[in-house]
Design an enzyme around this catalytic site. Structure first.
Site, mmCIF file in Angstrom:
data_model
loop_
_atom_site.group_PDB
_atom_site.id
_atom_site.type_symbol
_atom_site.label_atom_id
_atom_site.label_comp_id
_atom_site.label_asym_id
_atom_site.label_seq_id
_atom_site.Cartn_x
_atom_site.Cartn_y
_atom_site.Cartn_z
ATOM 1 N N GLU A 1 -15.044 29.780 -11.559
ATOM 2 C CA GLU A 1 -14.352 30.800 -10.772
ATOM 3 C C GLU A 1 -12.887 30.743 -11.120
ATOM 4 O OE1 GLU A 1 -14.899 30.260 -6.584
ATOM 5 O OE2 GLU A 1 -16.826 31.283 -6.599
ATOM 6 N N LYS B 1 -24.810 28.529 -5.024
ATOM 7 C CA LYS B 1 -23.632 29.390 -5.122
ATOM 8 C C LYS B 1 -23.786 30.458 -6.193
ATOM 9 C CE LYS B 1 -19.919 26.684 -3.173
ATOM 10 N NZ LYS B 1 -20.560 25.582 -2.496
ATOM 11 N N ARG C 1 -25.000 28.222 8.933
ATOM 12 C CA ARG C 1 -25.087 27.317 10.099
ATOM 13 C C ARG C 1 -23.918 27.624 11.015
ATOM 14 N NH1 ARG C 1 -20.603 24.431 8.368
ATOM 15 N NH2 ARG C 1 -20.591 24.109 6.140
#
Lengths: 657, 539
Positions: A201, A117, A293
């Site tokens: 975050e 990430k 995916r």
């Protein structure tokens, strides 16, 4: 490139779904399976199935070597990873390529980049993609993290850089709780993902989860297939997903879609991918992450765009250029998906396991159910509790929603606890109907958790009547000449028949009387006349006093499982009377027959297990082992070697533990 | 075309008939409810002993929703006391044919809620009747035992003498290859100890179940031994020491479960031939209408075909010789797909009617067709003309045919059943397989008014012979007394109290009762049992 055999490195609904498209394209399909999954539909659907382990995923669906070996054994040239398991494992993708096979997905490098990430965030920031203010630096010291956190401001999210699916995430409300949260998140991340790297975050409060389906062909063509909204989440697990988002405008879609495409371009993406954003009420949006995916919720995109994403994945993997351009993508109507889980929403979403005694997928206009289960299978603890996805499409969101509620009602699994009632309830919440749900919707709607269902007296009466009806049918099957007209009849008033039921921990006393046309059941002093108007293979139309009820049922000797609407009820019958004495083991050990003791093994204070030899008694030339019928501690030994015993003499006493 | 009913459903007559009949049915149900209410008073005491009530035992014993035919529900009515308001019918027993684990069984439950289950005057008669029926119909026998035995306060020597047949029947039953099961829920002493003693299977309930030839009190009186009941005859002792008890149950419900399991393990219907399935049409005319079709006063004539049309499959039947001996009705029909011959009466039996009936009975015997006798018969015709045309010998042929025909016979008293007419129409003494009365039925040697009238004529002839003026007051008193005596005894509830039928039924249940009886007969006759010379001995 051509290939004709495709292996699906997955199980459950997604394996079945991928195979359906592969077969429609004329490909031979290969399944991998475990002993637990022996009877699963994905095994039956495949042209060939390769056994890869007993049950645990580490030794089967997560084992790259076994899967590649299976592909080679079955002659598969291409592997579709589905979602979960090895689908975002760059090493697996690389190993597949190294074995000379084709992996359906992006290059290993793109998986690796987007899988971290911190790296991903740095990368997309570089590409001009707006991100949630945060920290994704290399300095992972507590001091650095604390300092960055106070810069960003609280509340703040501490996330594992390698995490996904909601795992390794925690929200910190204030500075004083931060250090502890960092320590916990780090150790969790190390355990779960092998890397303790954290990112920070800013926690975005009342935002929507919007994600864009993108597709790239490796020749520089990247398009998006519109957005999906997945704001109905609990602990970052999606529950309801839909396309398009009720909050979307064509302008915003164009902007966000373009940004999503940029994010994909930043990693030279190929194949299907999803770029996730948070959308604030102000219209501001932030990149969250990119999933490399096929997503669980891809069917809603398929239903509004009319594009088969798996077919497109296969085309791209074969080396084809994208057969469509951005202009070709149109969104038609609205689709909503609900995830059917084997879990108990009223009990903290506790995952459930058990048999599948009855399974029925809803059908109807605009309804699609992707499932990977069938009657006779077990829901095992080894795999994800998601059993099926129920998707409904309609010209309007309201039509899609109404169809989905009906489809949730009509998708019926009996045998294991499932979340149908929760799904139906969510779909009927005012905020959801208005399209106002944000990621805090579930917590706000059910602040004390999802309430347990309170069974009603008519439910109870129906359960009792169903059990009695089954008793009657069994008796009649065993009986000689009894015509149908005779059933439920008595020439004089018979005493009421007591039926004790249990619903969860609650015990319910009912009394019943047969009538020629049904049963009268008394619940809490009120009489309910139950009659069955129609019955066929699990389907019942019952009249309960003046109401007509349609239910799907599975009845055994002592359980009644009933699906009415979205409720899935399980009643147990408690039989009166004690258990057979033979089933009650005793710690009092007596001589079974007269004889002489040749050995005494038990000593006072000794711990014994069931079956342990306590003594040996010789009688009529045979040596009889006297074994413990219960586990416990020997409290006294009344006999000694050589002693002659009579039948029934107490030899040894065990205090049962 | 078939039979077309002439009954007008919305007529005053229909409404009156129905109201009269339903009032009688209510009266019957109220009588049946008396022992239930009386026994229920002991619930608390029984539950305090860890027991369940006799009727709750029955409920748990039976397969839910399978049919149940109660027998002798009014046994003892007006026998225990002359006061119809105080009499409690039932004879301290609950008797019926029901299903246990799918097996059709004769079931007797001692009503321990009434006088501790002590046998009363009609108990033995009802018990013996049920045993005879079990033997005749080839059904297993289940007895839930809890009885204080014979009531010594009401001892009569003939009770004891006759009572021995209860045990003889158990031995015969076992020898006939018909298993019998006793569940010992409470005491079973003295002669009663042979209830478990002669059972093939004995389930004994711990703590309460007890069997001994003499209880502690009698033992003390007889031998001076100070015994206690549990050592004398407790289930635990019998299960471990005497060997009388085969299955030791923890409590009543457990004992019943064991009895049900024993029954299931018999695999009783394993060799029963499969019956060819037929599509059965319910009657075209609603069975419920019977209550309005039949006047409760037997003096009001009606067509018995109206009853039959509300009983048989599709309301469909053949009329045998309708224009010969037309007061005697012979019909061929089916109930639940079982072919039956039905005899009914639209008037007295005359020579032609008796001949027709005798022939019809023989035809049914030839084809092995069960016979149903719907009794509404005031008797064989009397008078010179009839005597001269051989009423006696024609009646005798009918009685011979009824006696000898070897098919299942089911008799219903649906109205009058008097005198030799009752014999010709297969009354109690002719041992029908099943015999039930409607609540309006009147049975006896003759009607009370005829009896009183006959006696009045005799008395008047006496006065005349002695040449004295008739004492009108005395004649009136005699007439009233005779009428009252006959009327009291012809009442269906009274006769059922004497066990000279198997019970009184709701006329609206007629089709189901007949269906049940026919299926019971057919099943019993189709079954191959393995008789032995001595029955199964208890070792």
């Amino acid at each position: 490139m051509t290939f004709d055999t495709l292996l699906v490195a997955n199980r459950g609904e997604i394996a079945a779904r991928v195979m359906r498209t592969a077969r429609s394209l004329g490909l031979r399909t290969v399944a991998v399976f475990t002993t637990v999954d022996e009877r699963a539909p994905h095994v039956e659907l495949a042209d060939e199935a390769v056994w890869i382990g007993e049950g645990p995923i580490g030794d089967s669906y997560l084992n790259a070597e076994k899967i590649i070996a299976a592909a080679q054994k079955a002659g598969a040239e291409v592997i579709h990873p589905g979602y979960g398991f090895l689908s975002e494992n760059a090493d697996f993708a690389a190993a597949v390529e190294a074995a000379g096979l084709t992996f359906i997905g992006p290059d290993p490098e793109a998986i690796r980049l987007m899988g971290d990430k911190a790296v991903a965030k740095r990368l997309v920031i570089g590409a001009g993609v707006p991100c949630v203010p945060g920290y994704e630096g290399d300095d992972q010291s507590d001091a650095a993290l604390v300092a960055e956190a106070s810069k960003i401001g609280f509340p703040i999210m501490v996330k594992a850089a390698a995490g996904g699916g909601g795992r390794g995430m925690r929200v910190v409300q204030s500075a004083d709780a931060l250090s502890e949260a960092i320590a916990l998140a780090r150790s969790e991340a190390e355990n779960a993902f092998g890397s303790g790297e954290l990112i920070l975050e800013k926690a975005i409060g009342d935002a929507r989860h919007i994600e864009f389906q993108i597709f790239a062909d490796g020749y520089g063509n990247v398009i998006h297939l519109g957005e999906r909204e997945c704001s109905v989440q609990r602990r970052h697990q999606k529950v309801i997903e839909e396309a398009p988002s009720p909050a979307m405008t064509p302008e915003l879609r164009a902007i966000m879609g373009a940004v999503a495409i940029e994010a994909a371009r930043a990693v030279n993406y190929r194949g299907a991918g999803t770029v996730e954003f948070l959308l604030e009420p102000s219209g501001a949006f932030y990149f969250l992450e990119m999933n490399t995916r096929l997503q669980v919720e891809h069917p809603v995109t398929e239903m509004v765009t009319g594009i088969d994403l798996v077919a497109l994945q296969i085309a791209v993997a074969r080396g084809d250029a994208l057969p469509i351009s951005q202009e070709d993508v149109t969104m038609n109507g609205h689709a909503i998906e609900a995830r059917l889980y084997a879990e108990d929403p009223a009990n903290g979403y506790l995952p459930a396991t058990g048999p599948i005694d009855f399974w029925q997928a809803a059908t109807g206009p605009g309804v699609r159910v992707d499932s990977g289960i069938q009657h006779g299978q077990e829901v095992s603890p080894f795999y994800d509790a998601m059993l099926a996805k129920i998707i409904a499409h309609g010209p309007t969101r309201e039509t899609a929603r109404a169809r989905l509620i009906k489809a949730v009602h009509e998708t019926i699994l009996l045998g294991t606890v499932i979340n149908s009632r929760f799904l139906a309830d969510v779909l009927q919440q005012r905020d959801f109907i208005a399209g106002d749900a944000t990621t805090t919707f579930l917590d706000r709607t059910y602040p004390r958790g999802f309430p347990a269902y309170r069974v009603t007296a008519p439910d109870i009466a129906l359960a009792a009547a169903l059990l009695l009806d089954a008793d009657q049918a069994r008796a009649r099957a065993a009986a000689g000449y009894v015509s149908a007209e005779q059933l439920g009849w008595s020439s004089a008033a018979l005493p009421l028949f007591a039926v004790m039921l249990a619903y969860g921990d609650e015990e319910i006393q009912t009394r019943a009387l047969a009538r020629p046309d049904g049963w009268t059941v008394w619940v809490e002093g009120n009489a309910y006349d139950v009659s069955f108007i129609k019955r066929s293979s699990g389907k019942v139309r019952a009249r309960i006093n003046d109401n007509t009820v349609d239910a799907t049922v599975h009845i055994t000797r002592d359980t009644a499982q009933i699906a009415i609407g979205a409720e899935r009820l399980t009643f147990r019958r408690l039989r009166p009377g004690a258990l057979d004495a033979g089933t009650i083991a005793s710690g009092r050990v007596t001589a079974p027959m007269p004889g002489a003791l040749v050995e005494v093994a038990a000593r006072p204070g000794q711990s014994v297990s069931i079956g342990d030899c306590l003594a040996v008694l010789e009688a009529m030339k045979m040596q009889h082992q006297i074994t413990a019928a219960v586990a416990g501690v020997v409290t006294s030994v009344h006999v000694e070697v050589g002693q002659q015993l009579s039948a029934g003499d107490v030899m040894i006493e065990i205090d049962e533990t | 075309m078939g039979f077309v009913s002439k009954v007008v459903r919305d007529s005053d007559a229909f409404a009156k008939n129905r109201a009269d009949m339903l009032a009688l049915v209510d009266e019957m149900r109220a009588l049946e409810a008396r022992p239930v209410a009386l026994s229920e008073k002991r619930r608390e005491r029984m539950e305090a002993r860890g027991q369940i009530t006799p009727r709750d035992r029955l409920a748990q014993l039976l397969d839910p929703g399978m049919p149940f035919l109660q027998l002798h529900g009014l046994a003892g009515y007006c026998v225990d006391t002359d006061d119809p308001e105080q009499s409690v019918p039932g004879a301290s027993l609950v008797i019926g044919i029901g299903f246990i684990s799918g097996v059709r069984c004769m079931i007797i439950v001692d009503d321990a809620g009434i006088k501790a289950g002590a046998m009363v005057e009609m108990s033995a008669a009802a018990f013996l009747s049920a045993q005879d029926m079990a033997l005749k119909q080839n059904v297993p026998f289940v007895h839930l035992v809890e009885s204080a035995g014979a009531n010594l306060m009401e001892y009569k020597v003939e009770f004891w003498a006759n009572g021995g047949k209860l045990f003889r029947n158990l031995a015969r039953h076992s020898a006939a290859g018909l298993p019998n099961i006793a569940v010992l829920h409470g005491p079973s002493t003295a002669g009663g100890a042979y209830m478990p003693g002669l059972a093939d299977y004995v389930v004994g309930v711990k703590n309460n179940g007890m069997a001994a030839l003499a209880g502690a009190a009698l033992v003390h009186a007889a031998t001076g031994e100070k015994a206690n009941d549990r050592d004398l005859g407790g289930s635990e002792m019998h299960a471990t020491t005497s060997g009388l008890v085969d299955y030791l149950a923890e409590d009543d419900a457990h004992g019943i479960k064991m009895a049900r399991n024993v029954m299931a393990r018999l695999d009783w219907n394993k060799s029963l031939p499969v019956r060819r399935s037929k599509e059965v049409q319910p009657p075209k005319y609603d069975a419920d209408e019977i209550a309005g079709v039949v006047p409760t006063d037997y003096r009001v004539p009606y067509d018995v075909r109206e009853v039959v049309a509300r009983v048989v499959d599709g309301s469909d039947f053949e009329d045998f010789k309708p224009d010969y001996g037309s007061a005697t009705v012979c019909l061929q029909a089916a109930i639940n797909g079982i072919a039956v011959g039905i005899l009914g009466n639209n008037g007295p039996l005359d020579p032609a009617g008796a001949n027709k009936a005798a022939q019809f009975i023989q035809l049914c015997g030839q084809a092995d067709i069960p016979l149903i006798f719907l009794n509404n018969i005031t008797g064989f015709m009397v008078g010179t003309q009839y005597e001269q045309s051989g009423m006696i010998k024609h009646g005798a042929k009918m009685i011979q045919a009824v006696t000898s025909v070897d098919v299942p016979k089911i008799t219903l008293y649906v109205g009058a059943s008097f005198g030799a007419g009752n014999y010709g129409m297969c009354g109690y003494a002719y041992d029908p397989d099943f015999l039930f009365a409607w609540p309006n039925a009147a049975t006896g040697v003759m009607g009370g008014e005829q009896a009183a009238g006959t006696m009045e004529l005799v008395a008047r002839a006496g006065f005349k012979r002695k040449e004295i003026d008739p004492d009108e007051a005395k004649l009136a008193a005699q007439k009233a007394a005779i009428t009252a005596n006959f009327t009291r005894q012809e009442n269906a509830f009274y006769t059922s109290g004497r066990c000279i039928d198997h019970g009184v039924i709701d006329p609206r249940d007629t089709r189901r009762v007949l269906g049940f009886c026919l299926e019971t007969c057919l099943e019993g006759r189709s079954r191959t049992v393995k008789p032995s010379s001595y029955g199964v001995h208890r070792f």
